[in-house]
Enzyme design. Structure first.
Site, PDB file in Angstrom:
ATOM      1  N   GLU B  60       0.836  -1.164  -0.162  1.00  0.00           N
ATOM      2  CA  GLU B  60      -0.015   0.312  -0.120  1.00  0.00           C
ATOM      3  C   GLU B  60       0.721   1.166  -0.573  1.00  0.00           C
ATOM      4  OE1 GLU B  60      -0.125  -2.710   1.564  1.00  0.00           O
ATOM      5  OE2 GLU B  60      -2.699  -3.204   1.077  1.00  0.00           O
ATOM      6  N   HIS B 127     -11.533  -5.327   8.543  1.00  0.00           N
ATOM      7  CA  HIS B 127     -12.479  -5.011   7.456  1.00  0.00           C
ATOM      8  C   HIS B 127     -13.383  -4.151   7.286  1.00  0.00           C
ATOM      9  CE1 HIS B 127      -9.620  -8.551   6.971  1.00  0.00           C
ATOM     10  NE2 HIS B 127      -9.470  -8.495   5.569  1.00  0.00           N
TER      11      HIS B 127
END
Ligand code: TPP
Lengths: 325, 326
Positions: B60, B127
């Site tokens: 990322e 999540h």
């Protein structure tokens, strides 16, 4: 193994010499201004690492992008930056490249394709890879080059950026300035692999381990890596071994550094070393050396004068420019 | 007019912007042949090829850093975080490089980072996150959070055309749950920095964004039936910069405010909106400002726990009754 240095032209050799002198003399001036209280904040110099940074900067072509870090004043100069712009920046003047908004040599110059760094070590690696990727998408044969210290090489962005570059064959060169100390921490407390260049194997890219105090060897090796990148062969990792010959920054007396090691490297001073070689090759004599140094001394003198008489930024500029139009 | 989902609206915006401007390209994990973890980029790889729909390593920080670099030299990258939660790995690239580049160097960084956020899907602590407040706190970033297909499309178009780094929080609970009829191939750009009056009302203002717009609508309906209250709802849509005018004008109309967000309470957007009102609209208030938000805990997994953790219409109703009866 460094590349053969016989490809380095006499003109380049003399340019390297001038730039090594200019880097050292400019940094000496910066230290003096710091001691006079005119320059604020931290001052990190490249003494001992100059051959690496200068040769890397000079090996890039005009269209290539340079991503220097905290000891790379020499690379800025080699890519064409003026002493005046560097002093204006250090002095935080309103007419400096960052208008007083950023410190040290954190400065970009889009006319020279130089993108300045942030303090966060390693943070520029993915960004330099991004410029390389974009240039490839734009079908331009442009290479980007970034530096990292042996200490900074342990940051996550080193891995993410280099692996990304390798996977996408980005035209990118990463130069490790291994000057054996990261602030007070000796290299053996930063990593325990034999050579940092061995990590290249883990990314499936070429790795080179060379003497970072030998300007000619560094130039030839980095030049080759740059041209390989330009020709579609992807990124390279080049570890240049040298020694930080001063404290981490101007406030640090480096009491913790191994004195024997220091002595050994005094004999390998990158500037004196190149001077010796060029004398031996008949490219330099006392007269020429004096001429080169006098010209640079004068330039620094004039730049200091102009910089010290340049306006400070206006206070309200602090609130401006957070967002682009 | 075709009825499309919130998710399809995002895909359409990406497709249309890529057709319009060849500088726009996408990068992220599994976004190519696979079409992304939520299939937002489905079909784009086939249409635009692998150079413009770039699969990346699981990195990322490099995804965002590479996007910043590409933007510096004229590209308009749109990076996808597989889940908003993983933006933490690229946090430094956003706040250190992307956010400060224009201030320090005068170089624009036109990147968009798409971040599928939000809970209610039993995704657990990693999540489900709504991390928008971290980024609102960093000058130099813009932050948007659409609640409808029309805004999802229009705000993404605006984000891609903006010359600043924009964080685009798309709520994954809404992906396939809400639909809207949008004119086909319309090129409506929803300006960044403008709130939307979802529903005018006289008695109390719900100031909200993202998934909670829909919870507020449900609460408003119940409050209308049971308490005969006429509730006004303001969807902020953009969290940085806030639409101060719209916030103050709803306060002026109702004099009572409940701020609702799915992100947890402390130092959230609600705190900032409350401070804004207190600074500029104190005399207009007839009651203290209330906030309804998630608990200050990581997002719990078990449905019964997650339900307890999340804000919902019932909690909004309780808060509204408190400010009404103050
Ligand atoms: C992410 C991060 N952590 C810590 C620092 C503080 N810091 C600045 S320079 C430095 C040492 C760097 O050592 P090295 O990478 O070997 O480069 P050198 O200074 O020796 O050239 C440290 C710890 C920083 N700038 N960035």
């Amino acid at each position: 193994m460094p590349a053969k240095t016989d490809v380095v032209s006499n003109e380049i050799k003399l340019q390297l010499y001038s730039l090594l002198y200019k880097t050292r003399a400019t940094e000496d001036r910066i230290i003096a201004l710091y001691r006079q209280g005119r320059i604020m904040g931290g001052v990190y110099t490249g003494r001992g690492v100059e051959a690496t940074t200068v040769a890397a900067g000079l090996a890039l072509e005009k269209q290539d992008y340079l991503f220097p870090i905290h000891r790379d004043l020499g690379a800025h100069l080699a890519k064409g930056q003026s002493v005046l712009n560097i002093l204006l920046q250090y002095l935080g003047r309103g007419n400096s490249l960052t208008k007083g908004k950023d410190s040290g040599i954190h400065m970009s110059d889009t006319t020279l394709n130089i993108i300045g760094n942030v303090s966060h070590l390693g943070a520029m690696i993915p960004v330099a890879v991004g410029v390389a990727m974009a240039k490839k998408m734009q079908n331009e044969k442009v290479v980007t080059l970034n530096f990292i210290g042996e200490g900074g090489s342990n940051i996550g962005d080193f891995h993410e950026g280099l692996n990304f570059a390798a996977v996408h064959k980005a035209p990118f060169v990463l130069v490790i300035e291994n000057n054996q100390y990261a602030y007070s921490t000796p290299a053996h407390k930063e990593y325990v692999c034999n050579r940092l260049s061995d990590r290249a194997q883990g990314y499936g890219i070429p790795g080179y381990h060379i003497d970072g105090t030998d300007a000619l060897g560094v130039y030839a090796t980095i030049k080759k890596a740059i041209e390989d990148a330009r020709n579609g062969k992807g990124p390279s990792l080049i570890e240049c071994l040298s020694m930080r010959m001063v404290g981490h920054s101007a406030h640090d007396d480096a009491f913790y550094v191994d004195k024997e090691q220091m002595k050994k490297y005094e004999k390998k001073d990158p500037f004196l070393r190149l001077e010796q070689v060029l004398r031996k090759e008949g490219l330099l004599d006392d007269k020429q050396i004096k001429r080169i140094q006098d010209t640079i001394d004068k330039e620094i003198e004039q730049a200091t004068d102009i910089a010290l008489n340049s306006p400070l930024p206006e206070a309200h500029w602090a609130a401006e420019g957070v967002y682009a139009e | 007019m075709a009825e499309i989902t919130y998710l399809q609206a995002i895909t359409e915006a990406l497709r249309e912007e890529m057709q319009r401007d060849e500088k726009v390209f996408l990068l992220g994990e599994d976004i190519g042949i696979y079409g992304g973890a939520f299939k937002v980029t489905k079909g784009l790889y086939e249409e635009f090829g692998q150079a413009r729909v770039m699969d990346t390593p699981i990195s990322e920080s490099a995804i965002i850093g590479v996007a910043v670099g590409a933007a510096l030299v004229g590209m308009r990258p749109v990076a996808e975080m597989q889940f908003a939660d993983f933006i933490t790995v690229g946090f430094s690239q956003l706040v250190t490089n992307a956010a400060t580049m224009h201030y320090r160097y005068g170089i624009p960084v036109p990147i968009v980072v798409r971040a599928p956020s939000g809970g209610g899907i039993h995704g657990g602590a990693f999540h489900s996150k709504n991390p928008e407040a971290w980024f609102v706190h960093q000058p130099g970033l813009k932050v948007v959070a659409p609640s409808t297909p029309a805004d999802a499309k229009g705000l993404l178009k605006a984000a891609i055309r903006d010359n600043n780094p924009v964080l685009y929080f798309e709520n994954k609970f809404l992906y396939r749950r809400i639909k809207e009829k949008l004119p086909e191939g319309d090129d409506v750009v929803v300006p960044i920095g403008k709130a939307r009056l979802v529903k005018p009302g006289r008695h109390v203002s719900l100031i909200t964004y993202g998934s909670m717009v829909h919870a507020c609508l449900q609460a408003a309906e119940i409050l209308n039936e049971q308490d005969q209250l006429d509730v006004e709802i303001l969807d902020l849509r953009t969290l940085q910069p806030l639409d101060k005018e719209a916030v103050l004008s709803t306060v002026e109309r109702t004099s009572r405010v409940v701020i609702v967000h799915e992100a947890n309470l402390t130092a959230g957007i609600g705190a900032e909106v409350a401070a804004l009102i207190s600074d500029n609209g104190f005399e207009m208030l007839d009651a203290p400002i209330k906030r309804v938000a998630a608990l200050d805990t990581p997002t719990p997994y078990a449905p019964v726990l997650e339900e307890y953790f999340m804000p919902n219409p019932e909690k909004i109703i309780v808060a509204v009754r408190q400010v009404i009866h103050f």
